[in-house]
Design a protein around this motif. Structure first.
Motif, mmCIF file in Angstrom:
data_model
loop_
_atom_site.group_PDB
_atom_site.id
_atom_site.type_symbol
_atom_site.label_atom_id
_atom_site.label_comp_id
_atom_site.label_asym_id
_atom_site.label_seq_id
_atom_site.Cartn_x
_atom_site.Cartn_y
_atom_site.Cartn_z
ATOM 1 N N GLU A 17 0.831 -1.202 0.000
ATOM 2 C CA GLU A 17 0.000 0.000 0.000
ATOM 3 C C GLU A 17 0.867 1.255 0.000
ATOM 4 O O GLU A 17 0.619 2.204 -0.753
ATOM 5 C CB GLU A 17 -0.930 0.007 1.214
ATOM 6 C CG GLU A 17 -1.846 1.214 1.276
ATOM 7 C CD GLU A 17 -2.766 1.200 2.473
ATOM 8 O OE1 GLU A 17 -3.516 2.180 2.661
ATOM 9 O OE2 GLU A 17 -2.730 0.211 3.251
ATOM 10 N N GLU B 277 0.617 -7.370 6.665
ATOM 11 C CA GLU B 277 -0.410 -7.030 5.689
ATOM 12 C C GLU B 277 -1.722 -7.770 5.909
ATOM 13 O O GLU B 277 -2.799 -7.155 5.942
ATOM 14 C CB GLU B 277 0.114 -7.294 4.273
ATOM 15 C CG GLU B 277 -0.809 -6.764 3.193
ATOM 16 C CD GLU B 277 -0.160 -6.804 1.822
ATOM 17 O OE1 GLU B 277 -0.804 -6.349 0.871
ATOM 18 O OE2 GLU B 277 0.977 -7.294 1.719
ATOM 19 N N GLN C 286 -5.363 -6.129 7.302
ATOM 20 C CA GLN C 286 -6.556 -6.159 6.459
ATOM 21 C C GLN C 286 -7.652 -7.080 6.991
ATOM 22 O O GLN C 286 -8.749 -7.124 6.424
ATOM 23 C CB GLN C 286 -6.165 -6.594 5.040
ATOM 24 C CG GLN C 286 -5.251 -5.610 4.327
ATOM 25 C CD GLN C 286 -4.796 -6.107 2.977
ATOM 26 O OE1 GLN C 286 -5.134 -7.216 2.556
ATOM 27 N NE2 GLN C 286 -4.009 -5.296 2.280
ATOM 28 N N ASP D 84 -10.515 -7.773 8.937
ATOM 29 C CA ASP D 84 -11.519 -6.939 9.602
ATOM 30 C C ASP D 84 -12.275 -7.656 10.705
ATOM 31 O O ASP D 84 -13.028 -7.011 11.455
ATOM 32 C CB ASP D 84 -12.523 -6.407 8.569
ATOM 33 C CG ASP D 84 -11.884 -5.448 7.585
ATOM 34 O OD1 ASP D 84 -10.889 -4.800 7.966
ATOM 35 O OD2 ASP D 84 -12.375 -5.344 6.436
#
Length: 250
Positions: A91, A140, A144, A146
């Protein structure tokens, strides 16, 4: 229509290459992240000293300022400061460019002393709550995922205090930083914190510059050459031994 900030960057790009080549100076920013970067350590900490030593081999001078992490990132992205030492992520690579790897850091889960927490897959962590640093990279897939209960704060020590006070179960921090705080602030952290045995990640720390920086390629080239030189002449290893932290040379 071009916004004003991008217009300023383009104007600087048109004017600055000659002035930077003459001055050979780099402005760094960093957050309070002892023993790597800190306003309270002579010399600025291990990472500041490594960066300064690498640039010195190329006759490039530096200055640095310590600020909250989110503001440090924003300052580099907007080219108000030249560079910051940061962990690589896909990102971030969309906005920033990275130097050769400076260190490999251990990202670990920090829990309360004697808390029995084990995990193998991210799903195993769903029952637990986490406090994380705003705009920080941890790992990572973890970042990510959730399904995890995550709260965000702007200060490293605040995150650790929240674990100690049972406001959350864990935080994810650099192992070397936590070990340093336990040693230097024992009344606050010693015998209160411990590490989950399975590490979360090994993160590559590099010098990071905005893709909008007009001198990014030249600055990184000087840094990479200087970094190679201090590894060859022994300065790099001497600084690692001086600070004695849980980070790996690369």
């Amino acid at each position: 229509m071009m916004n004003f900030s991008k217009w300023l960057i383009l104007c600087w790009a048109a004017m600055s290459p000659f002035s930077w080549a003459e001055n050979m100076h780099v402005s760094l920013t960093a957050n309070e992240w002892p023993p790597y970067t800190s306003a309270n350590i002579e010399g600025g900490g291990l990472v500041i000293e490594l960066i300064k030593s690498a640039f010195a081999e190329e006759d490039v001078t530096i200055d640095y300022v310590i600020m909250p992490w989110a503001r440090a990132m924003a300052s580099v992205e907007a080219v108000r400061k030249d560079a910051v030492a940061a962990w690589y992520s896909e990102e971030r690579s969309e906005t920033f460019v990275f130097s050769d790897v400076l260190l490999i850091n251990h990202a670990v889960m920090v829990k309360r002393k004697n808390a029995d927490i084990q995990w193998q897959e991210l799903e195993d962590l769903i029952p637990y709550s986490f406090v994380l640093l705003i705009d920080a990279v941890n790992e990572e897939q973890f970042d990510q995922y959730d399904a995890l209960d995550k709260t965000y704060v702007g200060d490293e020590k605040q995150a650790l205090d929240m674990v100690i006070k049972k406001r959350v179960d864990m935080t994810v921090r650099d192992q070397g930083m936590v070990e340093y705080l336990i040693e230097t602030e024992p009344e606050r952290f010693a015998d209160k914190l411990d590490f989950v045995e399975k590490k979360l990640a090994h993160n590559a720390l590099s010098l990071m510059l905005s893709k909008q920086h007009p001198n990014r390629e030249e600055i990184i080239a000087h840094f990479n050459r200087g970094l190679s030189k201090i590894k060859e002449n022994g300065r790099y290893q001497a600084l690692l031994e001086q600070y004695n932290v849980s980070a790996l040379a690369h």
